[in-house]
Scaffold this motif. Structure first.
Motif, PDB file in Angstrom:
ATOM      1  N   TRP A   1       0.831  -1.217   0.000  1.00 49.86           N
ATOM      2  CA  TRP A   1       0.000   0.000   0.000  1.00 49.86           C
ATOM      3  C   TRP A   1       0.856   1.254   0.000  1.00 49.86           C
ATOM      4  O   TRP A   1       0.623   2.177  -0.774  1.00 49.86           O
ATOM      5  CB  TRP A   1      -0.907  -0.044   1.221  1.00 49.86           C
ATOM      6  CG  TRP A   1      -1.710   1.194   1.455  1.00 49.86           C
ATOM      7  CD1 TRP A   1      -2.784   1.632   0.725  1.00 49.86           C
ATOM      8  CD2 TRP A   1      -1.521   2.152   2.493  1.00 49.86           C
ATOM      9  NE1 TRP A   1      -3.286   2.809   1.259  1.00 49.86           N
ATOM     10  CE2 TRP A   1      -2.527   3.143   2.347  1.00 49.86           C
ATOM     11  CE3 TRP A   1      -0.621   2.258   3.552  1.00 49.86           C
ATOM     12  CZ2 TRP A   1      -2.630   4.234   3.201  1.00 49.86           C
ATOM     13  CZ3 TRP A   1      -0.723   3.335   4.417  1.00 49.86           C
ATOM     14  CH2 TRP A   1      -1.728   4.319   4.229  1.00 49.86           C
ATOM     15  N   MET A   2       1.862   1.274   0.868  1.00 48.97           N
ATOM     16  CA  MET A   2       2.710   2.451   1.001  1.00 48.97           C
ATOM     17  C   MET A   2       3.483   2.720  -0.298  1.00 48.97           C
ATOM     18  O   MET A   2       3.615   3.866  -0.729  1.00 48.97           O
ATOM     19  CB  MET A   2       3.680   2.259   2.165  1.00 48.97           C
ATOM     20  CG  MET A   2       4.547   3.473   2.456  1.00 48.97           C
ATOM     21  SD  MET A   2       5.721   3.130   3.783  1.00 48.97           S
ATOM     22  CE  MET A   2       6.813   1.968   2.949  1.00 48.97           C
ATOM     23  N   ASP A   3       3.976   1.674  -0.924  1.00 46.91           N
ATOM     24  CA  ASP A   3       4.744   1.841  -2.153  1.00 46.91           C
ATOM     25  C   ASP A   3       3.870   2.395  -3.280  1.00 46.91           C
ATOM     26  O   ASP A   3       4.347   3.145  -4.133  1.00 46.91           O
ATOM     27  CB  ASP A   3       5.356   0.499  -2.580  1.00 46.91           C
ATOM     28  CG  ASP A   3       6.384   0.654  -3.684  1.00 46.91           C
ATOM     29  OD1 ASP A   3       7.409   1.329  -3.454  1.00 46.91           O
ATOM     30  OD2 ASP A   3       6.157   0.117  -4.784  1.00 46.91           O
ATOM     31  N   ASN A   4       2.603   2.039  -3.266  1.00 49.83           N
ATOM     32  CA  ASN A   4       1.691   2.542  -4.294  1.00 49.83           C
ATOM     33  C   ASN A   4       1.275   3.990  -4.057  1.00 49.83           C
ATOM     34  O   ASN A   4       0.929   4.694  -5.011  1.00 49.83           O
ATOM     35  CB  ASN A   4       0.432   1.666  -4.350  1.00 49.83           C
ATOM     36  CG  ASN A   4       0.707   0.269  -4.860  1.00 49.83           C
ATOM     37  OD1 ASN A   4       1.664   0.049  -5.613  1.00 49.83           O
ATOM     38  ND2 ASN A   4      -0.111  -0.680  -4.446  1.00 49.83           N
ATOM     39  N   LEU A   5       1.285   4.413  -2.818  1.00 55.59           N
ATOM     40  CA  LEU A   5       0.760   5.733  -2.475  1.00 55.59           C
ATOM     41  C   LEU A   5       1.826   6.814  -2.342  1.00 55.59           C
ATOM     42  O   LEU A   5       1.541   8.000  -2.508  1.00 55.59           O
ATOM     43  CB  LEU A   5      -0.032   5.643  -1.174  1.00 55.59           C
ATOM     44  CG  LEU A   5      -1.004   6.776  -0.854  1.00 55.59           C
ATOM     45  CD1 LEU A   5      -2.059   6.921  -1.954  1.00 55.59           C
ATOM     46  CD2 LEU A   5      -1.677   6.529   0.490  1.00 55.59           C
TER      47      LEU A   5
END
Length: 416
Positions: free
Chosen positions: A93-97
């Protein structure tokens, strides 16, 4: 592990709605026929503007790499902001955001292979319920609907990419102008009311500062702001340096830091020189302290030089010129709020949060900022009102019965 996460999620969600039901009972609802019987009361079209984290976003993936083998690299559009994804796989999630800062263009872009979009332009539905927050603008929207408002006719929403600052929001400003003129036109040339929360109030202020006074006098009735950090807040310094979990323990601070320190919006919301003394300590170490005079050194010292550069980009938007429209500033107080960070054992240690007064997220001095606009030339004779709600925290003001009833009285001509 996933079962544990979902159990925590369910527990928080259930308790959130139980707590909220106690507040909504004291909001004075009226039947739409009762409102419309008063022919002298024209409902000013309302545009809601959310704060940091208050807009739903979708992402589409076609990534060359991913943090782990279980992270998806290809997908069609899916809800990325505060859905179940951070619970199931936080690193994915963090890498996408997160964003990537380009020092040449001084702008940000998504992780390679990620396309994002803010959903629901013009609509309130996308900002009424936000996962983890639960009810966001829902109680205000429902209260307005129960007073005769109709979503899509005289009740609208203006979501934006809250990760970015005003320097990357030119299209949003243009869209907001068009939405304002549209809502004015389809409501028999009735002037518009903005209701802006937190960071949304700052973005709105910058928009109003750009607009000619004759445009504002023609199209705008008033602005109502909720919990706006007019002069910034200390909390974003905490978020980008050590992480801040929004008060939700399932989010690991160290991981949140890696994402937060790529968001220009958090630099935009840091303390400004109009409200903090240049030498007033914001971060304290045993051997050194950091104030606005040398806060960029702090980011270099903790290995985040990009945040120092991002802050320079955003500092030019700390313009505090009055909006030139009637404004009602509503905010909470009497809640311990971070005034400075004290690191006892170096940057990698958990800081002691030294509190002052505020709403838990925004310092009192910043919340009170609108009072400085009274009788200023830029306010162009328009009234400035402000009301403090004791023991109402930053998020609670969105569903507090007193603040909602204040809004209803203003926009629906309710004398009771």
């Amino acid at each position: 592990m996933k079962i544990v996460h979902w159990t925590i999620y369910y527990f928080m969600l259930v308790n959130f709605h139980v707590i909220h039901s106690n507040f909504i009972d004291s909001i004075r609802f009226l039947d739409s026929n009762e409102v419309n019987e008063n022919s002298d009361c024209l409902l000013s079209p309302v545009i809601l503007i959310p704060g940091f984290g208050g807009s739903k976003m979708e992402a589409k993936l076609n990534k060359p790499t991913a943090p782990h083998w279980w992270c998806s690299k290809k997908s069609d559009y899916f809800n990325i902001w505060l859905d179940y994804h951070p619970v199931l796989s936080f690193d994915c999630w963090m890498d996408n955001l997160k964003l990537v800062y380009d020092p040449e263009t001084r702008k940000t872009k998504n992780t390679p292979g990620v396309v994002t979009r803010v959903i629901g332009w013009g609509s309130t539905e996308s900002m009424e319920w936000i996962w983890i927050f639960g009810a966001y603008f829902n109680y205000i929207s429902e209260a307005l609907v129960n007073r005769g408002y109709i979503r899509g006719k005289n009740l609208f929403g203006a979501p934006y990419d809250f990760r970015k600052g005003p320097n990357e929001s030119t299209q949003w400003f243009q869209n907001l102008k068009q939405l304002t003129e549209y809502s004015y036109g389809i409501n028999k040339n009735t002037r518009v009311t903005f209701i802006a929360y937190s960071m949304g109030g700052r973005m709105l202020l910058h928009f109003l500062q750009q607009m000619p006074q004759d445009w504002k006098d023609k199209y705008l009735e008033r602005t109502i702001t909720l919990a706006v950090p007019w002069g910034g807040s200390v909390r974003p310094i905490q978020a980008v340096s050590v992480g801040y979990d929004l008060g939700i323990a399932v989010f690991p601070n160290d991981k949140l830091k890696e994402m937060s320190n790529t968001f220009p919006s958090l630099a935009y919301l840091m303390p400004s020189k109009q409200f903090w003394e240049p030498d007033e300590a914001l971060v304290i170490m045993d051997s050194k302290s950091y104030s606005l005079e040398n806060i960029d050194e702090f980011f270099y010292d903790i290995g985040q030089p990009q945040m120092a550069e991002i802050r320079k980009d955003q500092s030019v938007y700390n313009n505090f010129t009055a909006p030139g429209v009637e404004i009602h500033c509503l905010f909470g107080a009497n809640i311990p709020t971070a005034e400075r960070l004290y690191f006892k054992s170096g940057f990698n240690s958990k800081p002691v949060i030294l509190d002052g007064d505020g709403d838990g997220q925004v310092n009192r001095r910043s919340l009170w900022g609108c009072r400085h606009w009274e009788n200023t030339p830029a306010q162009a004779g328009h009234a400035v009102y402000f009301k403090e709600f004791k023991d109402v925290n930053h998020l609670k003001i969105l569903y507090n019965s007193e603040s909602i009833n204040y809004i209803l009285k203003i926009v629906t001509c309710d004398a009771n």
